[in-house]
Design a protein around this motif. Structure first.
Motif, PDB file in Angstrom:
ATOM      1  N   LEU A 439      28.877  37.719  66.384  1.00 52.56           N
ATOM      2  CA  LEU A 439      30.254  37.605  65.925  1.00 52.56           C
ATOM      3  C   LEU A 439      30.858  38.976  65.651  1.00 52.56           C
ATOM      4  O   LEU A 439      32.059  39.186  65.884  1.00 52.56           O
ATOM      5  N   VAL A 440      30.068  39.878  65.151  1.00 55.37           N
ATOM      6  CA  VAL A 440      30.602  41.155  64.687  1.00 55.37           C
ATOM      7  C   VAL A 440      30.704  42.178  65.816  1.00 55.37           C
ATOM      8  O   VAL A 440      31.745  42.827  66.009  1.00 55.37           O
ATOM      9  N   GLY A 473      31.486  29.876  67.812  1.00 56.83           N
ATOM     10  CA  GLY A 473      31.468  31.324  67.990  1.00 56.83           C
ATOM     11  C   GLY A 473      32.818  31.895  68.368  1.00 56.83           C
ATOM     12  O   GLY A 473      33.234  32.936  67.845  1.00 56.83           O
ATOM     13  N   ASN A 474      33.534  31.249  69.257  1.00 54.54           N
ATOM     14  CA  ASN A 474      34.829  31.780  69.699  1.00 54.54           C
ATOM     15  C   ASN A 474      35.826  31.819  68.540  1.00 54.54           C
ATOM     16  O   ASN A 474      36.569  32.803  68.370  1.00 54.54           O
ATOM     17  N   GLU A 478      37.414  35.064  66.628  1.00 55.00           N
ATOM     18  CA  GLU A 478      38.863  35.225  66.484  1.00 55.00           C
ATOM     19  C   GLU A 478      39.217  35.639  65.057  1.00 55.00           C
ATOM     20  O   GLU A 478      40.091  36.489  64.849  1.00 55.00           O
ATOM     21  N   VAL A 479      38.511  35.074  64.077  1.00 54.83           N
ATOM     22  CA  VAL A 479      38.730  35.444  62.684  1.00 54.83           C
ATOM     23  C   VAL A 479      38.348  36.900  62.461  1.00 54.83           C
ATOM     24  O   VAL A 479      39.092  37.685  61.842  1.00 54.83           O
ATOM     25  N   MET A 480      37.144  37.290  62.942  1.00 58.76           N
ATOM     26  CA  MET A 480      36.681  38.665  62.773  1.00 58.76           C
ATOM     27  C   MET A 480      37.629  39.641  63.460  1.00 58.76           C
ATOM     28  O   MET A 480      37.934  40.727  62.935  1.00 58.76           O
ATOM     29  N   ALA A 550      46.839  33.530  58.115  1.00 60.69           N
ATOM     30  CA  ALA A 550      46.955  32.092  57.903  1.00 60.69           C
ATOM     31  C   ALA A 550      46.020  31.339  58.847  1.00 60.69           C
ATOM     32  O   ALA A 550      45.330  30.398  58.447  1.00 60.69           O
ATOM     33  N   ILE A 551      45.965  31.782  60.109  1.00 61.39           N
ATOM     34  CA  ILE A 551      45.054  31.145  61.068  1.00 61.39           C
ATOM     35  C   ILE A 551      43.608  31.388  60.666  1.00 61.39           C
ATOM     36  O   ILE A 551      42.769  30.488  60.724  1.00 61.39           O
ATOM     37  N   ALA A 552      43.307  32.627  60.229  1.00 61.92           N
ATOM     38  CA  ALA A 552      41.935  32.951  59.824  1.00 61.92           C
ATOM     39  C   ALA A 552      41.497  32.082  58.650  1.00 61.92           C
ATOM     40  O   ALA A 552      40.366  31.568  58.626  1.00 61.92           O
ATOM     41  N   LYS A 553      42.353  31.900  57.674  1.00 57.56           N
ATOM     42  CA  LYS A 553      41.995  31.080  56.514  1.00 57.56           C
ATOM     43  C   LYS A 553      41.709  29.643  56.925  1.00 57.56           C
ATOM     44  O   LYS A 553      40.695  29.041  56.508  1.00 57.56           O
ATOM     45  N   HIS A 554      42.562  29.060  57.770  1.00 54.91           N
ATOM     46  CA  HIS A 554      42.363  27.675  58.167  1.00 54.91           C
ATOM     47  C   HIS A 554      41.109  27.514  59.021  1.00 54.91           C
ATOM     48  O   HIS A 554      40.401  26.507  58.914  1.00 54.91           O
ATOM     49  N   LEU A 555      40.818  28.493  59.892  1.00 54.60           N
ATOM     50  CA  LEU A 555      39.613  28.397  60.700  1.00 54.60           C
ATOM     51  C   LEU A 555      38.352  28.478  59.839  1.00 54.60           C
ATOM     52  O   LEU A 555      37.386  27.745  60.049  1.00 54.60           O
TER      53      LEU A 555
END
Length: 582
Positions: A439-440, A473-474, A478-480, A550-555
């Motif tokens: 992920l990183v 993983g995808n 995206e969050v990272m 906002a997307i990162a938090k929801h994911l």
């Protein structure tokens, strides 16, 4: 109570018995006395008829005295009186100055009516005697009065014997009846004690049930009626208690604050939600004035208006507690047992108002975000249509600008659709065990050119023995990627960005730290809102849509994780992602 009642009844029984026996004794004594008096006078009348004939044959005074003496030897007293009440002869003789010689009412009655009777004692020491005086004529045809007297003696059974039989029999009956009555009274008083004890227990709200007896007398019927009344009372109390507990549980479990205020603005009842609504977490509100509990003028005005106008009042007020909140207040007048008051219901609409504000901000932000590229596209398209197509150098630049704005609009639209899918729960996740390094590292390599361009130091610390995380993983990359892009964008040249991961109590924590400008305290709670930017000018300058966090938090929350931020102005920020391990 039983002993006292028994003594009272026994005393009453003795008093009544003594009164009855005393009255009976007096009545018998009087009856016997009257009988003795009648018998004595009957005897005196018989003797008087015999002596009356002999008196007319007596000559001189000496002969009269001898005759009186001879007549009195039978035990009677005999006296002869002249019309002026002078004693002509008597037996037995008394002293001349005796008081009894001065006045003889029976003699006066005999002279006047022909016969006179009297019962008296000559002195306190002498017994009572019966006196009979009759009018007669002597040998010289003079009118005289012959008086006979005899002591009153009881005839038949003596009064003492009668009294002995009367009182002895009465005492015997009293002893026998008293024993029976005492036993009955003790049984009666024990029954009364049970009923009294049951009544006290019932008044105190409980106790053992009353032992029922066969309905043989009125007291058993009283016990039966009392038992039925107690059963109905207990059932009514049970129902009222259940109803009160149910109502109390309902009121106390309501999320709305409920309070009852009397006509003096004193709180009669309130639930915990009301205390929390006015900012009191521990202190009880009931029994206190409303102005002591809440200093909110809006709430006080609502209560005063309801009490004054006696009608339902609705209003929306803001209570300034540690976190200001907005409440919809409904106050309704009530009347109970002649007392006036009001019922307050506080409904917390802070979240509704916040969502309305977010919606307004969202509409405004979306409109603003679309307006800028649409205006640019429209302007450059009109320029091209107006003849700029012949200018090859400028027309290409205009077309590139139109393309860039179209790409920005597409990216914005894509983020909005993605966010709506996540919020609607329609985003499909392919959950699999994923290594943290997978992920990183790809995300770090993507931002490395930008970081080198800004002369940023990029450090990665991911131990090889970290457990895998369960996730898509995808989506997690995206969050990272979003967190790393923000770190690069908001970190000044020469800064440092550090990505480190660690295991913590069955979870994996991945943190992205930077040495950027930091986030103010007032903005930290809103940075995960849609289109919210700490620095609008800089965000648009670097091409951000304002939807990344906002997307990162929801994911992250869709993966049952949590995202947090720690920041300090001028010293940078740290975004931490906590994910469950696989």
């Amino acid at each position: 109570m039983g002993t006292s009642q028994f003594r009272k009844l026994a005393l009453l029984y003795v008093v009544l018995l003594c009164l009855v026996l005393g009255g009976l004794d007096i009545s018998i004594s009087r009856t016997l006395r009257q009988q003795d008096i009648r018998a004595t006078f009957q005897e005196l009348r018989t003797v008087a008829r015999i002596l009356e004939g002999d008196l007319s044959a007596v000559g001189s005074s000496d002969s009269l005295g001898l005759w009186v003496e001879r007549a009195g030897r039978s035990g009677l007293g005999v006296s002869v009186f002249s019309p002026d009440s002078e004693v002509l002869a008597e037996f037995p003789r008394r002293p001349p100055n005796s008081p009894a010689r001065l006045f003889h009412p029976e003699v006066q009655a005999a002279f006047a009516l022909g016969q006179g009777e009297a019962v008296r004692a000559e002195s306190a020491e002498s017994p009572e005697r019966a006196y009979l005086a009759v009018r007669a004529r002597d040998s010289e045809d003079r009118m005289v009065v012959m008086r006979l007297s005899a002591p009153l003696e009881p005839s038949g059974t003596p009064l003492g014997t009668i009294r002995l039989w009367l009182w002895g029999g009465a005492l015997s009956l009293f002893a026998a009846g008293g024993a029976v009555l005492a036993r009955r009274l003790r049984v009666f008083t024990r029954r009364l004690e049970r009923i009294s004890q049951f009544s006290r227990q019932m008044a105190q709200g409980g106790g053992a049930p009353l032992a029922l007896e066969p309905a043989q007398d009125e007291l058993a019927e009283v016990g039966q009626a009392l038992h039925e009344a107690a059963t109905q009372h207990n059932e009514a109390v049970r129902q009222l208690t259940e109803e009160r507990n149910r109502s109390d549980a309902i009121l106390r479990s309501m999320v709305e604050g409920v309070a009852v205020v009397d006509e003096n603005e004193k709180i009669v009842f309130c639930n915990e939600a009301f205390c929390r609504s006015v900012g009191l977490e521990r202190l009880p509100c009931a029994g206190r004035l409303l102005i002591e509990v809440s200093r909110q003028s809006g709430l006080l005005r609502v209560v005063q208006q309801v009490l004054a106008e006696r009608r339902t009042v609705s209003a929306e007020i803001e209570i300034a507690t540690r976190t200001p909140r907005t409440f919809a207040v409904t106050a309704t007048p009530v009347h109970t047992a002649g007392a006036a008051g009001a019922v307050l219901v506080l409904h917390d609409v802070s979240e509704i108002r916040r969502l309305e504000r977010v919606r307004r901000d969202f509409v405004a932000n979306v409109s603003h975000e679309f307006k800028t590229p649409l205006t640019a596209i429209q302007g450059f398209a009109e320029t091209l249509l107006g003849g700029a197509l012949r200018d090859k150098q400028n027309s290409l630049r205009f077309l590139k600008i139109i393309r860039d704005h179209a790409v920005r609009m597409g990216r914005l639209t894509e983020d909005l659709l993605k966010l709506s899918l996540i919020e609607a729960g329609k985003l499909e996740l392919n959950l699999q065990p994923v290594a943290v390094s997978e992920l990183v590292e790809p995300c770090v390599e993507i931002v490395r050119p930008k970081a080198e361009q800004k002369e940023l130091t990029l450090v990665t610390e991911c131990p090889a023995d970290l457990p895998r995380v369960l996730g898509d993983g995808n989506r997690l990359r995206e969050v990272m990627q979003n967190l790393l892009d923000n770190a690069v964008q908001y970190t000044p040249p020469g800064g440092c960005i550090r990505v480190h991961a660690a295991s913590d109590n069955g979870a994996v924590v991945v943190a992205v730290s930077d040495t950027g400008v930091g986030i103010p305290q007032s903005d930290r709670e809103r940075i995960f809102e849609r289109f919210y930017r700490v620095d609008n000018a800089r965000s648009r300058e670097v091409g951000g849509t304002g939807l990344g966090l906002a997307i990162a938090k929801h994911l992250v929350e869709a993966h049952n994780g949590r995202i947090e931020v720690v920041s300090e102005i001028g010293h940078g920020s740290t975004f931490s992602i906590r994910l469950p391990s696989a």
